[in-house]
Design a protein around this motif. Sequence first.
Motif, PDB file in Angstrom:
ATOM      1  N   GLY A  12       0.816  -1.209   0.000  1.00 27.06           N
ATOM      2  CA  GLY A  12       0.000   0.000   0.000  1.00 27.06           C
ATOM      3  C   GLY A  12       0.847   1.256   0.000  1.00 27.06           C
ATOM      4  N   VAL A  13       1.879   1.283   0.821  1.00 28.35           N
ATOM      5  CA  VAL A  13       2.773   2.437   0.875  1.00 28.35           C
ATOM      6  C   VAL A  13       3.486   2.613  -0.458  1.00 28.35           C
ATOM      7  CG1 VAL A  13       4.890   3.336   1.946  1.00 28.35           C
ATOM      8  CG2 VAL A  13       3.077   2.387   3.370  1.00 28.35           C
ATOM      9  N   GLY A  14       3.879   1.499  -1.076  1.00 30.05           N
ATOM     10  CA  GLY A  14       4.548   1.568  -2.373  1.00 30.05           C
ATOM     11  C   GLY A  14       3.641   2.132  -3.449  1.00 30.05           C
ATOM     12  N   VAL A  15       2.393   1.672  -3.500  1.00 34.17           N
ATOM     13  CA  VAL A  15       1.436   2.161  -4.506  1.00 34.17           C
ATOM     14  C   VAL A  15       1.153   3.637  -4.288  1.00 34.17           C
ATOM     15  CG1 VAL A  15      -0.957   1.964  -5.272  1.00 34.17           C
ATOM     16  CG2 VAL A  15       0.403  -0.098  -4.922  1.00 34.17           C
ATOM     17  N   VAL A  16       0.948   4.044  -3.055  1.00 37.37           N
ATOM     18  CA  VAL A  16       0.676   5.451  -2.750  1.00 37.37           C
ATOM     19  C   VAL A  16       1.888   6.307  -3.117  1.00 37.37           C
ATOM     20  CG1 VAL A  16       0.280   7.083  -0.860  1.00 37.37           C
ATOM     21  CG2 VAL A  16      -1.052   4.977  -0.994  1.00 37.37           C
ATOM     22  N   SER A  17       3.094   5.833  -2.832  1.00 36.85           N
ATOM     23  CA  SER A  17       4.306   6.590  -3.151  1.00 36.85           C
ATOM     24  C   SER A  17       4.460   6.779  -4.651  1.00 36.85           C
ATOM     25  CB  SER A  17       5.540   5.881  -2.597  1.00 36.85           C
ATOM     26  OG  SER A  17       5.466   5.783  -1.206  1.00 36.85           O
ATOM     27  N   ILE A  18       4.240   5.714  -5.411  1.00 31.92           N
ATOM     28  CA  ILE A  18       4.356   5.807  -6.869  1.00 31.92           C
ATOM     29  C   ILE A  18       3.302   6.749  -7.426  1.00 31.92           C
ATOM     30  CG2 ILE A  18       4.113   4.494  -9.014  1.00 31.92           C
ATOM     31  CD1 ILE A  18       5.419   2.133  -7.524  1.00 31.92           C
ATOM     32  N   SER A  19       2.076   6.648  -6.935  1.00 31.70           N
ATOM     33  CA  SER A  19       1.001   7.531  -7.409  1.00 31.70           C
ATOM     34  C   SER A  19       1.295   8.985  -7.075  1.00 31.70           C
ATOM     35  CB  SER A  19      -0.335   7.126  -6.779  1.00 31.70           C
ATOM     36  OG  SER A  19      -0.664   5.804  -7.134  1.00 31.70           O
ATOM     37  N   LEU A  20       1.779   9.224  -5.885  1.00 40.22           N
ATOM     38  CA  LEU A  20       2.103  10.589  -5.476  1.00 40.22           C
ATOM     39  C   LEU A  20       3.247  11.144  -6.320  1.00 40.22           C
ATOM     40  CD1 LEU A  20       1.458  12.854  -3.484  1.00 40.22           C
ATOM     41  CD2 LEU A  20       3.130  11.850  -1.924  1.00 40.22           C
ATOM     42  N   ALA A  21       4.241  10.336  -6.603  1.00 39.14           N
ATOM     43  CA  ALA A  21       5.353  10.776  -7.442  1.00 39.14           C
ATOM     44  C   ALA A  21       4.867  11.115  -8.846  1.00 39.14           C
ATOM     45  CB  ALA A  21       6.434   9.695  -7.497  1.00 39.14           C
ATOM     46  N   TRP A  22       3.941  10.332  -9.381  1.00 38.04           N
ATOM     47  CA  TRP A  22       3.400  10.601 -10.719  1.00 38.04           C
ATOM     48  C   TRP A  22       2.642  11.930 -10.736  1.00 38.04           C
ATOM     49  CZ3 TRP A  22      -1.692  10.940 -12.476  1.00 38.04           C
ATOM     50  CH2 TRP A  22      -1.821  11.035 -13.852  1.00 38.04           C
ATOM     51  N   VAL A  23       1.843  12.175  -9.713  1.00 38.31           N
ATOM     52  CA  VAL A  23       1.079  13.427  -9.640  1.00 38.31           C
ATOM     53  C   VAL A  23       2.025  14.621  -9.536  1.00 38.31           C
ATOM     54  CG1 VAL A  23      -0.489  14.772  -8.172  1.00 38.31           C
ATOM     55  CG2 VAL A  23      -1.004  12.386  -8.685  1.00 38.31           C
ATOM     56  N   ILE A  24       3.040  14.520  -8.692  1.00 33.30           N
ATOM     57  CA  ILE A  24       3.990  15.626  -8.543  1.00 33.30           C
ATOM     58  C   ILE A  24       4.742  15.866  -9.839  1.00 33.30           C
ATOM     59  CG2 ILE A  24       6.117  16.328  -7.359  1.00 33.30           C
ATOM     60  CD1 ILE A  24       4.979  14.925  -4.855  1.00 33.30           C
ATOM     61  N   ASN A  25       5.161  14.793 -10.505  1.00 33.65           N
ATOM     62  CA  ASN A  25       5.862  14.918 -11.784  1.00 33.65           C
ATOM     63  C   ASN A  25       4.981  15.615 -12.820  1.00 33.65           C
ATOM     64  OD1 ASN A  25       7.739  14.617 -13.819  1.00 33.65           O
ATOM     65  ND2 ASN A  25       7.135  12.523 -14.290  1.00 33.65           N
ATOM     66  N   THR A  26       3.725  15.233 -12.877  1.00 37.34           N
ATOM     67  CA  THR A  26       2.799  15.848 -13.828  1.00 37.34           C
ATOM     68  C   THR A  26       2.609  17.330 -13.510  1.00 37.34           C
ATOM     69  OG1 THR A  26       1.672  13.736 -14.115  1.00 37.34           O
ATOM     70  CG2 THR A  26       0.482  15.704 -14.816  1.00 37.34           C
ATOM     71  N   LEU A  27       2.457  17.668 -12.258  1.00 36.20           N
ATOM     72  CA  LEU A  27       2.290  19.075 -11.876  1.00 36.20           C
ATOM     73  C   LEU A  27       3.515  19.903 -12.255  1.00 36.20           C
ATOM     74  CD1 LEU A  27       0.584  18.755  -8.381  1.00 36.20           C
ATOM     75  CD2 LEU A  27      -0.433  19.567 -10.501  1.00 36.20           C
ATOM     76  N   ILE A  28       4.700  19.359 -12.040  1.00 33.36           N
ATOM     77  CA  ILE A  28       5.924  20.076 -12.398  1.00 33.36           C
ATOM     78  C   ILE A  28       6.002  20.264 -13.911  1.00 33.36           C
ATOM     79  CG2 ILE A  28       8.452  19.885 -12.473  1.00 33.36           C
ATOM     80  CD1 ILE A  28       8.258  18.532  -9.700  1.00 33.36           C
ATOM     81  N   ARG A  29       5.660  19.251 -14.674  1.00 34.17           N
ATOM     82  CA  ARG A  29       5.702  19.349 -16.136  1.00 34.17           C
ATOM     83  C   ARG A  29       4.716  20.409 -16.632  1.00 34.17           C
ATOM     84  NH1 ARG A  29       8.383  15.357 -18.797  1.00 34.17           N
ATOM     85  NH2 ARG A  29       7.113  15.598 -20.669  1.00 34.17           N
ATOM     86  N   VAL A  30       3.517  20.425 -16.054  1.00 37.61           N
ATOM     87  CA  VAL A  30       2.509  21.407 -16.472  1.00 37.61           C
ATOM     88  C   VAL A  30       2.956  22.815 -16.094  1.00 37.61           C
ATOM     89  CG1 VAL A  30       0.167  22.216 -15.999  1.00 37.61           C
ATOM     90  CG2 VAL A  30       0.576  19.794 -16.442  1.00 37.61           C
ATOM     91  N   ARG A  31       3.473  22.979 -14.891  1.00 39.05           N
ATOM     92  CA  ARG A  31       3.883  24.298 -14.418  1.00 39.05           C
ATOM     93  C   ARG A  31       4.985  24.893 -15.301  1.00 39.05           C
ATOM     94  NH1 ARG A  31       5.124  24.192  -8.536  1.00 39.05           N
ATOM     95  NH2 ARG A  31       2.880  24.344  -8.402  1.00 39.05           N
ATOM     96  N   HIS A  32       5.883  24.063 -15.796  1.00 42.54           N
ATOM     97  CA  HIS A  32       7.004  24.554 -16.586  1.00 42.54           C
ATOM     98  C   HIS A  32       6.774  24.458 -18.085  1.00 42.54           C
ATOM     99  CE1 HIS A  32       9.470  25.308 -13.102  1.00 42.54           C
ATOM    100  NE2 HIS A  32       9.142  24.131 -12.626  1.00 42.54           N
ATOM    101  N   GLY A  33       5.574  24.080 -18.494  1.00 47.35           N
ATOM    102  CA  GLY A  33       5.205  24.123 -19.902  1.00 47.35           C
ATOM    103  C   GLY A  33       5.631  22.932 -20.731  1.00 47.35           C
ATOM    104  N   TYR A  34       6.066  21.854 -20.097  1.00 44.79           N
ATOM    105  CA  TYR A  34       6.419  20.664 -20.865  1.00 44.79           C
ATOM    106  C   TYR A  34       5.156  19.929 -21.290  1.00 44.79           C
ATOM    107  CZ  TYR A  34      11.182  21.278 -19.240  1.00 44.79           C
ATOM    108  OH  TYR A  34      12.421  21.777 -18.997  1.00 44.79           O
ATOM    109  N   PRO A  35       5.164  19.292 -22.445  1.00 44.95           N
ATOM    110  CA  PRO A  35       3.970  18.563 -22.870  1.00 44.95           C
ATOM    111  C   PRO A  35       3.754  17.325 -22.009  1.00 44.95           C
ATOM    112  CG  PRO A  35       5.769  18.132 -24.376  1.00 44.95           C
ATOM    113  CD  PRO A  35       6.244  19.197 -23.424  1.00 44.95           C
ATOM    114  N   LEU A  36       2.505  16.965 -21.843  1.00 48.48           N
ATOM    115  CA  LEU A  36       2.175  15.744 -21.120  1.00 48.48           C
ATOM    116  C   LEU A  36       2.375  14.560 -22.051  1.00 48.48           C
ATOM    117  CD1 LEU A  36      -1.046  16.930 -19.300  1.00 48.48           C
ATOM    118  CD2 LEU A  36       1.287  16.891 -18.445  1.00 48.48           C
ATOM    119  N   GLU A  37       2.449  13.368 -21.483  1.00 47.77           N
ATOM    120  CA  GLU A  37       2.653  12.171 -22.293  1.00 47.77           C
ATOM    121  C   GLU A  37       1.490  11.231 -22.092  1.00 47.77           C
ATOM    122  OE1 GLU A  37       6.337  10.651 -20.892  1.00 47.77           O
ATOM    123  OE2 GLU A  37       7.530  12.163 -21.905  1.00 47.77           O
ATOM    124  N   ASN A  38       1.154  10.509 -23.180  1.00 50.73           N
ATOM    125  CA  ASN A  38       0.128   9.485 -23.047  1.00 50.73           C
ATOM    126  C   ASN A  38       0.768   8.196 -22.540  1.00 50.73           C
ATOM    127  OD1 ASN A  38       1.414   8.387 -25.261  1.00 50.73           O
ATOM    128  ND2 ASN A  38      -0.262   8.766 -26.685  1.00 50.73           N
TER     129      ASN A  38
END
Length: 106
Positions: A12-38
């Motif tokens: 559970g901790v591993g899944v939550v950590s990976i999900s949280l890292a993905w959300v933070i990565n996406t927010l950083i990419r959006v904030r700095h204008g990088y395109p999102l990936e499918n």
Amino acid sequence: MDLEILTPAVIGVGVVSISLAWVINTLIRVRHGYPLENSWGKAVYPKKSTENEERVKLLSQENAALRAELGSMKDRLANVERIVTDSGYHLTQEIETLRGTQKGAN
């Protein structure tokens, strides 16, 4: 017994950590204008439609026209209010003046 309780918690901790890292990565990419990936790693850009741009332009023009009309209506309403309030006072004063001159003439 402890291993059976600990395993789901670690997963559970591993899944939550990976999900949280993905959300933070996406927010950083959006904030700095990088395109999102499918899911295949291909860059996904927002779709720009000329139809949407034309619709926004038309709505902006209509909004400006309505604001101008609203401004003129406010001016007209202010004039009507001024006429109604001022004329009523002056009319009453003129009637009283006429009544006074008619009484003096009689």
